[in-house]
Design an enzyme around this catalytic site. Structure first.
Site, mmCIF file in Angstrom:
data_model
loop_
_atom_site.group_PDB
_atom_site.id
_atom_site.type_symbol
_atom_site.label_atom_id
_atom_site.label_comp_id
_atom_site.label_asym_id
_atom_site.label_seq_id
_atom_site.Cartn_x
_atom_site.Cartn_y
_atom_site.Cartn_z
ATOM 1 N N LYS A 187 0.867 -1.173 0.000
ATOM 2 C CA LYS A 187 0.000 0.000 0.000
ATOM 3 C C LYS A 187 0.904 1.224 0.000
ATOM 4 C CE LYS A 187 -1.770 3.056 1.996
ATOM 5 N NZ LYS A 187 -1.709 4.547 1.688
ATOM 6 N N GLU A 262 9.355 1.984 11.191
ATOM 7 C CA GLU A 262 10.356 3.055 11.187
ATOM 8 C C GLU A 262 9.593 4.362 11.125
ATOM 9 O OE1 GLU A 262 12.239 6.089 9.831
ATOM 10 O OE2 GLU A 262 12.496 4.881 8.021
ATOM 11 N N GLU A 394 8.869 17.274 14.618
ATOM 12 C CA GLU A 394 9.370 16.954 13.282
ATOM 13 C C GLU A 394 8.671 17.832 12.238
ATOM 14 O OE1 GLU A 394 10.499 12.979 10.788
ATOM 15 O OE2 GLU A 394 8.487 13.032 11.662
#
Length: 501
Positions: A187, A262, A394
């Protein structure tokens, strides 16, 4: 900074992007599609099939059938290796076409996209070699027992990949999953489905059996969620932001799935006063502005020892202003267009926040000469406090925060002062300090006087909010296989006899 007329749609873009299930290109069961935008213009250039639960069910069924009835899991490692090497050959032979399409779809500078295409080929070649060379453990008790480990592919692996360097990161999951004999459902990210659509023709030409690779496009809340919750998908490998990773973790828990995730990063680059300053500046410029700053391992917090801080900031800002922003298709471009207007708005909001939290010394908005498209000037904030949002959160764009420190103790405290722990970079000529600092910093990967040079044999992954598990080398083999212990008796049977009085 240069401005060019946006290039036309490159050759090879399909009229529409479809799913690939059981060896066939298919539309969504309900006919749904979504728009795909070109980052340079934000105009729709293709529509992709929008997968939902019914499409994922169909893809998983095809993958499950290929696993239980097909030849792929039963092939000798050398036979699978030959297919993987053919895949690598095909990727290498098409690297320029792949790079052009990836650059157009993602906004990544063409020179960097070309490097990513070649890395994708290397990923397949690496695991083609590793699966043949792999040795498993055996434990002997002389005259009494032999124990050995038998590795077996697990089944259908669900692979959910991000929109930054998508083709290369897809290869990073596809290669070990296929090498170990699993079948897969991929996906890809909805922002960048183009390069994923190229895998089908590559795999077919390489001789991968039908159903081993399946592709379902769509949104995370639809296709991704259905894949994570599917009872016949025992493995999920995900790369993306930490918040999405938490949702996947919760949704996969009832099924006790294997997870490799991750996630995000806010990686520090620590520059001590004894470092080679020019090299450290070059590396930290590249470390945050390459790949448009859209990289999980970006050194987006630079911590600089006070003795060299002023000089570092002055030289860093001057060099950041010279970074070439331009059309992603121009080989001279160093920073292209961000992937999507939604992400562009997010990055621009952080820049506005940064203007209240630090001293703006370079960039700070849309560069001159780029009235349209998702262009952001390389942006540098100095004197950033550790409680600032641009220090803690982030941003995932060409934005960096620079903070001074006094001594190793404060440097370590600042380096560890976020929820993330993916990567860290240390610049010093003191070898003892470098090793001690590396072992104390909270990061899954540390580079000493080096900038993100990857050895594919080493584990890749983070700690804290940056991930769960590791991939790379034998860690990938571990994740995509079950390790079965087999025990063989060689002597007198050790078997207590119950019920004999």
């Amino acid at each position: 900074m240069t401005s060019t007329t946006p290039r036309p749609i490159p050759d090879g873009v399909p009229e529409r992007i479809r799913h690939y299930i059981g060896g066939e290109l298919v539309d969504s069961a309900d006919g749904a599609v979504f728009d795909v935008l070109a980052p340079v213009t934000n105009e729709v250039y293709v529509r992709a099939a929008a997968g939902k639960k019914a499409d994922v069910d169909r893809a998983v069924a095809a993958a499950r059938k290929a696993f239980t009835e097909g030849p792929w899991p039963k092939l000798l490692p050398r036979e699978r290796s030959r297919v993987l090497n053919r895949i690598a050959d095909l990727v290498e032979s098409r690297d320029e076409r792949l790079a052009a399409l990836e650059s157009f779809d993602s906004g990544l500078p063409i020179s960097q996209a070309l490097g990513q295409a070649r890395r994708a080929a290397e990923n397949f070649r690496f695991f083609a070699d590793l699966i043949v060379a792999q040795a498993d453990d055996a434990y002997k008790v002389p005259g009494r027992q032999v124990n050995y480990v038998n590795r077996k592919p697990i089944g259908v692996a669900g692979l959910i990949t991000p929109w930054n360097t998508p083709f290369m990161l897809e290869s990073w999951k596809l290669a070990p999953a296929l090498a170990t004999g699993n079948t897969v459902v991929l996906k890809p990210a909805e922002f960048t489905p183009l390069s994923a659509s190229l895998w089908a023709e590559i795999f077919e030409e390489a001789g991968l059996p039908p159903g081993v690779f399946n592709l379902v496009n769509g949104f995370g809340e639809d296709a991704g969620d259905a894949l994570v919750k599917h009872p016949d998908v025992p493995l999920i490998s995900f790369t993306g932001e930490s918040r999405t990773g938490s949702l996947i973790f919760g949704n996969a828990a009832p099924f006790l799935k294997g997870l490799s995730m991750e996630l995000g990063g806010k990686s520090p680059a620590i520059v001590f006063a004894d470092a080679d300053l020019e090299t450290a500046i070059d590396a930290t410029i590249f470390g945050v502005f390459s790949l448009n700053g859209e990289r999980c391992t970006a050194g987006s917090r630079i911590l600089v020892e006070r003795a060299i801080y002023d000089e570092f900031v002055e030289r860093y800002a001057a060099q950041a202003k010279r970074v070439v922003v331009g059309d992603p298709a121009d080989p001279a471009t160093e920073v292209g267009a961000l992937v999507h207007p939604e992400h562009y708005e997010k990055v621009m909001k952080y820049i506005e926040i940064g203007k209240t939290e630090g001293r703006l010394v370079a960039g700070g908005g849309r560069p001159d000469g780029f009235p349209t498209g998702n262009y952001v000037a390389p942006t540098v904030f100095a004197d950033v406090k550790p409680d600032a949002r641009i220090f803690q959160e982030e941003i995932f764009g060409p934005v960096v925060a620079i903070t001074p420190f006094e001594g190793e103790e404060e440097a370590l405290e600042l380096a560890n002062n976020t929820k993330y722990g993916l990567a860290a970079y240390v610049w010093t000529n003191d070898l003892k300090r470098a090793h001690n600092f590396a072992q104390s910093v909270e990061a899954g990967m540390v580079w000493l006087n080096s900038n993100n040079v990857r050895d594919l044999r080493t584990p890749f992954g983070g700690v804290k909010a940056s991930g769960l598990g590791h991939e790379g080398g034998y860690r990938s083999i571990d994740f995509y296989t079950d390790q079965q212990a087999v025990h063989i008796n060689l002597g007198e049977v050790h078997n207590p006899a119950f019920g004999k009085g």
